[in-house]
Design a protein around this motif. Structure first.
Motif, PDB file in Angstrom:
ATOM      1  N   ASP A   1       0.836  -1.200   0.000  1.00 49.48           N
ATOM      2  CA  ASP A   1       0.000   0.000   0.000  1.00 49.48           C
ATOM      3  C   ASP A   1       0.872   1.250   0.000  1.00 49.48           C
TER       4      ASP A   1
ATOM      5  N   ALA B   1       2.478   1.512  -3.497  1.00 41.12           N
ATOM      6  CA  ALA B   1       1.492   1.882  -4.515  1.00 41.12           C
ATOM      7  C   ALA B   1       1.146   3.370  -4.447  1.00 41.12           C
TER       8      ALA B   1
ATOM      9  N   LEU C   1      -3.939 -11.190  -4.825  1.00 42.36           N
ATOM     10  CA  LEU C   1      -2.985 -10.867  -5.880  1.00 42.36           C
ATOM     11  C   LEU C   1      -2.593 -12.121  -6.648  1.00 42.36           C
TER      12      LEU C   1
ATOM     13  N   TRP D   1       3.492  -6.630  -7.872  1.00 44.94           N
ATOM     14  CA  TRP D   1       2.344  -6.570  -6.951  1.00 44.94           C
ATOM     15  C   TRP D   1       2.017  -5.134  -6.563  1.00 44.94           C
TER      16      TRP D   1
ATOM     17  N   LYS E   1       2.406  -2.514  -8.361  1.00 44.00           N
ATOM     18  CA  LYS E   1       1.732  -1.903  -9.502  1.00 44.00           C
ATOM     19  C   LYS E   1       0.288  -2.365  -9.594  1.00 44.00           C
ATOM     20  N   ALA E   2       0.038  -3.637  -9.237  1.00 50.54           N
ATOM     21  CA  ALA E   2      -1.317  -4.188  -9.300  1.00 50.54           C
ATOM     22  C   ALA E   2      -2.162  -3.797  -8.094  1.00 50.54           C
ATOM     23  N   TRP E   3      -1.527  -3.371  -7.020  1.00 52.00           N
ATOM     24  CA  TRP E   3      -2.233  -3.144  -5.757  1.00 52.00           C
ATOM     25  C   TRP E   3      -3.413  -2.171  -5.870  1.00 52.00           C
ATOM     26  N   PRO E   4      -3.317  -1.050  -6.581  1.00 55.86           N
ATOM     27  CA  PRO E   4      -4.482  -0.152  -6.632  1.00 55.86           C
ATOM     28  C   PRO E   4      -5.736  -0.787  -7.204  1.00 55.86           C
ATOM     29  N   SER E   5      -5.581  -1.878  -7.972  1.00 55.87           N
ATOM     30  CA  SER E   5      -6.755  -2.530  -8.556  1.00 55.87           C
ATOM     31  C   SER E   5      -7.413  -3.520  -7.589  1.00 55.87           C
ATOM     32  N   VAL E   6      -6.742  -3.791  -6.463  1.00 58.95           N
ATOM     33  CA  VAL E   6      -7.339  -4.665  -5.456  1.00 58.95           C
ATOM     34  C   VAL E   6      -8.439  -3.877  -4.738  1.00 58.95           C
ATOM     35  N   PRO E   7      -9.656  -4.441  -4.576  1.00 64.52           N
ATOM     36  CA  PRO E   7     -10.750  -3.698  -3.914  1.00 64.52           C
ATOM     37  C   PRO E   7     -10.323  -3.200  -2.543  1.00 64.52           C
ATOM     38  N   ARG E   8     -10.617  -1.906  -2.238  1.00 56.12           N
ATOM     39  CA  ARG E   8     -10.302  -1.363  -0.921  1.00 56.12           C
ATOM     40  C   ARG E   8     -11.124  -0.114  -0.650  1.00 56.12           C
TER      41      ARG E   8
END
Length: 300
Positions: free
Chosen positions: A31, A34, A275, A291, A293-300
């Protein structure tokens, strides 16, 4: 406009990291990365009877093996007593903290007489016995007068906040928790006070931690208001459960991380966070970067 971000991972040195604590460490690190922010490590060794000699350097070594290193010198709560005393003195001066002479059994007995039952794994709600004086008892602990803080500062009841993953949350701290402890009967500082003071001292803006700690959030927000401190944004991540369905923890026999192949441990933690696992052959640094780079696309 880029918003300043400072996050943290704050393990207790009661043993080495296990699979559940790696999930929390990885989530907080990702986090921070990101958001282009800082990631700090704080050793929460305020509860000295539970701490194990040598656990804190081991934890830092485990994090380093996994490519997770603090962006600033590590803070240790055991060196922060003066800051906690200053915070308590502030609360006392405002009439928001008071001495308590009750034992745990006396609190539980008082709850029984009032017809209240206690849920498993929860502390008995303090009935306010010493709120208007010790009545001849010796001081054992110090407590926050929650209702007085709420009334004086005109805080909403119930207190509400937005968790970045769990969504809208609320808790009536006065009724569901009561006047919680700031300094314990054994003279040690309570977790709630220490964590609030330390988060402010380190400038923490975002807290990412396990869902088992979400119930602490309302108490910490009340304390932040009482001490005139900023409230960080909160996100509570999924827990790793043991075979018995309970949260994986050192108390229920969680095994230390096997870091002979750290990337395997990291991939297991990443899957818990939703992830995807990258192709074989990527290094730890390359995998962490993907990971992040992909983190913002994880629901939060």
């Amino acid at each position: 406009m880029l918003v300043r971000y400072i996050g943290r991972f704050a393990p207790s040195p009661t043993g080495p990291l296990h699979a559940g604590s790696l999930v929390a460490a990885l989530a907080s690190w990702l986090d921070a990365r990101a958001h282009g922010g800082q990631w700090l490590v704080r050793i929460e060794d305020v509860d000295t009877p539970r701490c194990i000699v040598g656990a804190d350097p081991l934890i830092l070594q485990q994090l380093a093996i996994c490519g997770l290193a603090s962006d600033a010198p590590v803070m240790r709560q055991s060196q922060r007593g003066d800051a906690y005393q200053a915070a308590l003195d502030t609360l006392i001066a405002k009439g928001w903290a008071y001495p308590c002479g009750c034992s745990r059994k006396e609190i539980e007995d008082a709850q029984v007489l009032m017809g209240h039952t206690r849920e498993r794994h929860t502390a008995a709600v303090y009935p306010g016995t010493c709120r208007d004086g010790l009545h001849g008892k010796a001081t054992r602990a110090w407590r926050l007068n929650v209702q007085r803080v709420i009334d004086d500062l005109k805080l909403p009841t119930p207190l509400t906040w937005q968790d970045r993953l769990l969504g809208s949350q609320q808790q009536d701290v006065a009724q569901e928790v009561g006047d919680f402890v700031l300094r314990r009967a054994d003279g040690l500082w309570a977790y709630q006070l220490a964590v609030v003071v330390d988060d402010a001292a380190q400038g923490i803006t975002h807290i990412v931690r396990g869902a088992d700690l979400s119930d602490n959030t309302a108490r910490q927000i009340v304390l932040q208001h009482a001490l005139g401190l900023a409230t960080p944004r909160y996100m509570h991540t999924p827990l790793v459960l043991g075979d018995n369905g309970e949260k994986l923890s050192k108390q229920n026999g969680a095994e230390a991380l096997d870091l002979r192949e750290p990337l395997i441990a990291l991939k297991i933690a990443a899957q818990t966070l939703g992830l995807s696992v990258p192709n074989k052959g990527a290094s730890i640094d390359q995998t962490l970067a993907k990971w992040a780079k992909a983190w913002p696309s994880v629901p939060r």
